[in-house]
Design a protein around this motif. Structure first.
Motif, PDB file in Angstrom:
ATOM      1  N   SER A 121       9.976 106.001  -0.194  1.00  0.00           N
ATOM      2  CA  SER A 121      10.512 104.696   0.197  1.00  0.00           C
ATOM      3  C   SER A 121      10.790 104.577   1.690  1.00  0.00           C
ATOM      4  O   SER A 121      11.034 103.466   2.168  1.00  0.00           O
ATOM      5  N   HIS A 122      10.773 105.671   2.431  1.00  0.00           N
ATOM      6  CA  HIS A 122      11.054 105.644   3.873  1.00  0.00           C
ATOM      7  C   HIS A 122       9.813 106.113   4.628  1.00  0.00           C
ATOM      8  O   HIS A 122       9.325 107.225   4.391  1.00  0.00           O
ATOM      9  N   GLN A 123       9.297 105.258   5.512  1.00  0.00           N
ATOM     10  CA  GLN A 123       8.143 105.599   6.350  1.00  0.00           C
ATOM     11  C   GLN A 123       8.604 105.747   7.799  1.00  0.00           C
ATOM     12  O   GLN A 123       9.209 104.827   8.362  1.00  0.00           O
ATOM     13  N   TYR A 124       8.322 106.914   8.375  1.00  0.00           N
ATOM     14  CA  TYR A 124       8.729 107.209   9.752  1.00  0.00           C
ATOM     15  C   TYR A 124       7.477 107.289  10.627  1.00  0.00           C
ATOM     16  O   TYR A 124       6.549 108.056  10.338  1.00  0.00           O
ATOM     17  N   ILE A 125       7.455 106.496  11.707  1.00  0.00           N
ATOM     18  CA  ILE A 125       6.369 106.508  12.689  1.00  0.00           C
ATOM     19  C   ILE A 125       6.939 107.051  13.993  1.00  0.00           C
ATOM     20  O   ILE A 125       7.870 106.464  14.554  1.00  0.00           O
ATOM     21  N   HIS A 126       6.407 108.169  14.458  1.00  0.00           N
ATOM     22  CA  HIS A 126       6.889 108.814  15.682  1.00  0.00           C
ATOM     23  C   HIS A 126       5.765 108.792  16.710  1.00  0.00           C
ATOM     24  O   HIS A 126       4.657 109.266  16.436  1.00  0.00           O
ATOM     25  N   VAL A 127       6.059 108.235  17.888  1.00  0.00           N
ATOM     26  CA  VAL A 127       5.079 108.091  18.957  1.00  0.00           C
ATOM     27  C   VAL A 127       5.552 108.891  20.156  1.00  0.00           C
ATOM     28  O   VAL A 127       6.690 108.713  20.615  1.00  0.00           O
ATOM     29  N   TRP A 128       4.681 109.786  20.648  1.00  0.00           N
ATOM     30  CA  TRP A 128       4.964 110.562  21.865  1.00  0.00           C
ATOM     31  C   TRP A 128       4.135 109.982  23.002  1.00  0.00           C
ATOM     32  O   TRP A 128       2.905 109.818  22.878  1.00  0.00           O
ATOM     33  N   SER A 129       4.788 109.670  24.117  1.00  0.00           N
ATOM     34  CA  SER A 129       4.116 109.101  25.281  1.00  0.00           C
ATOM     35  C   SER A 129       4.445 109.917  26.513  1.00  0.00           C
ATOM     36  O   SER A 129       5.400 110.706  26.530  1.00  0.00           O
TER      37      SER A 129
END
Length: 718
Positions: free
Chosen positions: A570-578
């Motif tokens: 039920s929990h979607q985590y999107i992690h972006v490294w820049s």
């Protein structure tokens, strides 16, 4: 003291256990929710299960006079005023939508159009949507529709109206440095709160840029600033010539111009002025024909179709219009000759482009005609326009070519037919559709992150088709069935979600429930790539990075009970490294290094406390459970080089930041300080320039005089 169970509750428990045993032995489908109340013309619901082979039908039902029940579902389709569609959005989930195929405006006194409401209470009926396989109903959805007519003004020609202030009369960023309300901001010369005495204190030190705001300033090494004061001696010889649009600045203010309103009474209907042709086309300006009239096709305005609406330059659109046919059409846009469509359109730079028309004759009219009765062949309408699809090819501010695909068909009329026509316009720059960038080249904050899907072409070369990476955007009711999607913005951490109705019947099928939630979450990220920069090349794979999906650990035992299911993603985590790769004209250039998608598992259990036991007894009673999605951005700091030595720290003669004389600027275009173009190109150009300087010096006047002096000197004798 013994526990006695009433016979009615005992019968419900026995029926429920029989239903569970049947559900496990066959593949079932379920509507979520199973009952809805509709107050608007659009109704959405979810169909859970293997819905690929399921057919849907809708009918109007009414309760029995004796028993008061609706009756069992039926697979017989009846004629209604609703359009039923099914959209497969996942492996085990489909979205079912009912749209009212009728206008909601109140009928006039002498109005003959049947597409209106004769009374204030326009729609009051009960609908039953049945999901059938091989003529057998598997699930049903009840909808109680109650809608009132919308009131519109009868005439807009002579009615008075209130004039509201328009944002076109004043730019939105008139004074960006005015940060304090009712107080004078220092060095902000456009601040209306500053008195004349305040302005005298900093009149010579106002903030630079238009209106005192920050924009992309012209660098000192540009050749366009030759008239600047204190210009170095080497400037005319080593200045850099670069176009002004070669910078990462995308704009800060509203792109419209300030319009001075004409003096007129506040309560007065506006009078449309004659079209004024433009010299060149800009984004949003109307397109003109060679006779200085608007180039128009049907479009929608204020929810209604307008047969003659101007086409705006670089504005794509796709609309559908519904027409009630009583007889064969004789006027545009439903009845037109190819010569009427093949017109000459101004190109925007003095020339013109002719519309190239191609006809596509279709025989299957199911996508265009609805509520058609049995045909008796009394009236046949040939070559009726069903769709107009324009394609505009453009370069800079000029239209180079226009193609039109007209879809026509033959319609047989019997009484009344509802015809749905479609119109579209697409602008292509070369062979690619115009798509906005998110930076030039690095990402700028709060610009959409660009995703991509591999599109394999026929010549064994692959290109990336742009797509979006989204979060949930819930509607007013907060349900996932009606929720929209919004793209994630670069550098902006965000969390959103929606609610999914779950019943006891769903909890008994935990595997199906997990697949349904997984399909809903996976629909947010349709692509497998993410662009490194804000203006990626679709044919260059080095501009894209693979999206890392963390797979769920299915080896762990899922603990399921009668009223709960565990392991729900039920929990979607999107992690972006820049990372910040550099600075161009004072604007940091940031690139995406990696993007990871992971899921958090949770356990869903029905709440039967508080004296309400209906969710644990009634298999169709639902409770709402949240589904969330979030994005987090992490900026990685990059070490620009090895630490400075003691000599570099103490010796400041060649340090441009701590010394007035900067010797490295003598050869600035061929050093690493210049970032206007790749260092290899600037170095090659600089060496060629040095070579010509040496050749000119050797062949010039000083060396020529030295050679003549050597040749004229008499030989010495010893």
């Amino acid at each position: 003291m013994g526990l006695s169970i009433p016979p009615s509750i005992l019968r419900k428990i026995i029926h429920f256990l029989i239903f569970i045993s049947v559900a496990y032995s066959q593949n079932t489908v379920v509507f979520q929710p199973s009952y809805l109340t509709a107050n608007g013309p659009v109704v959405n619901a979810l169909l859970l299960g293997n819905a690929s082979e399921v057919s849907l039908n809708v009918r109007i039902v009414s309760p029995s006079n004796t028993t008061g029940s609706i009756g069992s579902p039926s697979c017989v389709d009846n004629a209604t005023q609703w359009i039923l569609t099914k959209d497969q959005i996942g492996e085990t989930v489909a979205q079912v939508q009912l749209r009212l195929d009728k206008g909601l405006h109140l009928c006039g006194e002498n109005e003959t159009d049947t597409d209106c409401c004769p009374q204030s209470l326009c729609v009051l009926e009960t609908l039953q949507v049945s999901a059938c396989v091989d003529g057998k109903p598997l699930a049903s959805l009840l909808i109680q529709a109650r809608m009132h007519a919308l009131l519109f003004p009868e005439s807009t020609e002579n009615d008075n109206k209130t004039a509201f202030p328009s944002h076109l009369y004043q730019t939105l960023g008139s004074c960006p440095c005015d940060l304090t309300f009712r107080a004078c901001d220092v060095r902000c010369c456009c601040d209306k709160d500053c008195s004349s005495e305040d302005l005298k204190l900093f009149a010579s030190n106002c903030l630079l840029g238009p209106f005192g705001g920050h924009v992309s300033f012209v660098p000192d090494y540009q050749c366009s600033v030759q008239s600047a004061e204190n210009t170095p001696d080497w400037f005319p010889f080593l200045c850099v010539s670069s176009p002004p649009e070669n910078n990462p600045f995308l704009g800060l203010f509203y792109r419209g111009d300030t319009i001075t309103p004409a003096s007129s009474p506040s309560f007065q209907s506006s009078v449309l002025s004659a079209p004024v042709p433009v010299s060149i086309y800009t984004e949003g300006s109307p397109i003109f024909r060679m006779d200085d009239q608007y180039f128009t096709i049907p479009q929608k305005a204020l929810g209604r179709c307008v047969n003659s609406a101007p086409i705006a330059f670089l504005k794509n659109f796709r609309v559908s219009c519904v027409t009630l046919l009583h007889s064969c059409p004789t006027e545009s846009p439903l009845k037109m000759l190819p010569s009427d469509l093949s017109v000459r359109v101004k190109s925007g730079q003095g020339g013109y482009a002719v519309v190239s028309v191609t006809d596509d004759v279709v025989t299957d009219l199911s996508h265009f005609i609805s509520n058609a009765g049995a045909s008796d062949g009394r009236l046949v309408c040939e070559k009726v326009t069903l769709a107009l699809d324009y394609t505009f090819y453009w370069t800079e501010n000029r239209i180079t070519n226009i193609t039109l695909k007209r879809t026509v068909g033959t319609i047989t009329l019997n009484n009344t037919v509802k015809l749905t026509t479609r119109y579209s316009a697409v602008f292509l720059n070369g062979d690619f559709m115009r798509e906005p960038n998110s930076g030039n080249p690095g990402y700028q904050e709060e610009r959409p992150v660009i995703g991509g899907i591999m599109d394999t072409l026929g010549n064994d070369t692959g290109s990336i088709q742009r797509t979006s990476i989204n979060l949930w955007k819930p509607d007013a009711d907060g349900l996932c069935s009606s929720a929209l999607k919004k793209p994630i913005l670069f550098g902006y951490n965000s969390t959103s979600g929606c609610l999914l109705p779950v019943s006891r019947h769903n909890v008994t099928q935990c595997n199906l429930l997990r697949k349904t939630v997984t399909s809903l979450q996976a629909a947010l990220i349709p692509g497998t790539y993410v662009a490194k920069t804000g203006n990626p090349d679709p044919l260059n794979m080095t501009d894209w990075v693979n999206i890392s999906f963390v797979t769920l650990n299915s080896s762990d035992a899922m603990k399921n009970t009668t009223n709960s299911c565990s392991g729900i993603p039920s929990h979607q985590y999107i992690h972006v490294w820049s990372v910040t790769t550099g600075v161009v004209d004072g604007v940091p250039q940031r690139e995406i290094l990696a993007l990871q998608v992971s899921y958090g598992l949770s356990s869903w259990s029905l709440d039967c406390g508080g004296g309400d036991f209906s969710p644990c007894l009634d298999p169709m009673e639902t409770q709402l459970f949240p589904i969330t999605s979030s994005v987090t951005f992490t900026d990685i700091s990059v070490n620009t080089g090895p630490p400075k030595t003691r000599f570099q720290i103490n010796f400041t003669e060649y340090d441009c930041n701590r010394n007035d004389v900067c010797w490295p600027e003598l050869a600035f275009p061929i050093t690493t300080y210049y970032t206007g173009e790749p260092h290899t190109q600037s170095l090659a150009k600089g060496l060629i320039l040095v070579f010509f300087f040496i050749v000119a010096s050797i062949l010039g006047t000083p060396w020529k005089q030295i050679r003549q002096a050597c040749n004229c000197a008499p030989p010495q004798t010893f």
